[in-house]
Design an enzyme around this catalytic site. Sequence first.
Site, PDB file in Angstrom:
ATOM      1  N   HIS A  98       5.279  -1.880   6.136  1.00 49.08           N
ATOM      2  CA  HIS A  98       6.678  -1.599   5.773  1.00 49.08           C
ATOM      3  C   HIS A  98       7.184  -0.369   6.532  1.00 49.08           C
ATOM      4  O   HIS A  98       8.309  -0.351   7.017  1.00 49.08           O
ATOM      5  CB  HIS A  98       6.812  -1.318   4.269  1.00 49.08           C
ATOM      6  CG  HIS A  98       6.525  -2.495   3.387  1.00 49.08           C
ATOM      7  ND1 HIS A  98       5.673  -2.419   2.307  1.00 49.08           N
ATOM      8  CD2 HIS A  98       6.991  -3.772   3.406  1.00 49.08           C
ATOM      9  CE1 HIS A  98       5.626  -3.599   1.696  1.00 49.08           C
ATOM     10  NE2 HIS A  98       6.405  -4.439   2.347  1.00 49.08           N
ATOM     11  N   LYS A 102       7.847 -10.648 -11.140  1.00 52.45           N
ATOM     12  CA  LYS A 102       7.812 -10.740 -12.609  1.00 52.45           C
ATOM     13  C   LYS A 102       6.874  -9.719 -13.240  1.00 52.45           C
ATOM     14  O   LYS A 102       7.212  -9.063 -14.194  1.00 52.45           O
ATOM     15  CB  LYS A 102       7.434 -12.151 -13.027  1.00 52.45           C
ATOM     16  CG  LYS A 102       8.635 -13.056 -13.043  1.00 52.45           C
ATOM     17  CD  LYS A 102       8.379 -14.333 -13.832  1.00 52.45           C
ATOM     18  CE  LYS A 102       9.477 -15.342 -13.599  1.00 52.45           C
ATOM     19  NZ  LYS A 102       9.053 -16.530 -12.851  1.00 52.45           N
ATOM     20  N   ARG A 134       6.114 -11.154  10.361  1.00 48.24           N
ATOM     21  CA  ARG A 134       4.759 -10.941  10.883  1.00 48.24           C
ATOM     22  C   ARG A 134       4.219 -12.151  11.615  1.00 48.24           C
ATOM     23  O   ARG A 134       3.619 -12.049  12.661  1.00 48.24           O
ATOM     24  CB  ARG A 134       3.794 -10.595   9.730  1.00 48.24           C
ATOM     25  CG  ARG A 134       4.039  -9.247   9.120  1.00 48.24           C
ATOM     26  CD  ARG A 134       3.454  -9.156   7.745  1.00 48.24           C
ATOM     27  NE  ARG A 134       4.047 -10.171   6.888  1.00 48.24           N
ATOM     28  CZ  ARG A 134       3.870 -10.259   5.597  1.00 48.24           C
ATOM     29  NH1 ARG A 134       3.089  -9.408   4.988  1.00 48.24           N
ATOM     30  NH2 ARG A 134       4.467 -11.192   4.885  1.00 48.24           N
ATOM     31  N   SER A 176       1.461  -6.560   0.649  1.00 50.67           N
ATOM     32  CA  SER A 176       1.199  -5.810  -0.587  1.00 50.67           C
ATOM     33  C   SER A 176       0.215  -6.544  -1.496  1.00 50.67           C
ATOM     34  O   SER A 176      -0.598  -5.915  -2.181  1.00 50.67           O
ATOM     35  CB  SER A 176       2.503  -5.563  -1.343  1.00 50.67           C
ATOM     36  OG  SER A 176       3.382  -4.812  -0.556  1.00 50.67           O
TER      37      SER A 176
END
Length: 162
Positions: free
Chosen positions: A17, A41, A90, A128
Amino acid sequence: MKIAIYPGSFDPITNGHLDILERATSLFDKVIITIARNSTKHPLFTEEERLKLMREAVKQYKQVEVDSFEGLLVDYCRTKKAIAVVRGLRAISDFEYELQMALMNRKLNPHIQTVFLMPNERYTYLNSTIVREIARLGGDVRDFVPPVVKAALDKKFNKKKR
Ligand code: PNS
């Protein structure tokens, strides 16, 4: 003043990032890196924690602002007077989802452009989700995230400093 929005879940922010963010700062006068609330969520880090980690991770960039938003991205762009959305691309596997989002956002607001930036090759396999999993299983994530995020992951998973 050309303003871009760099949106995402950032759960947590990674070096990939930061690579995209740095590239974006060379193209725009101001880049707002922003967490979409409710985009995940069950996030590992709360919104407050993610904001704190991001603020720490980007503090060397003077043109960068950290924020979060709720609702449609295009509406948020309008309130911030942004002309573009920045997304990292990516691999081909990212493309379909990104294209769908970019085209839908363009349909919702034709004045906002989506700009795709490619990170350094060393980050092509990084995301992540993988970082969370490695940290959860006790692996070393220091090459993938800023030190402040590594410390937060270690704390989350109760790992002693190595
Ligand atoms: O890091 P992510 O989870 O891939 O980011 C996805 C994100 C936050 C950019 C996307 O879910 C989003 O823009 N959410 C805001 C709500 C919205 O505008 N949805 C319509 C997009 S087509």
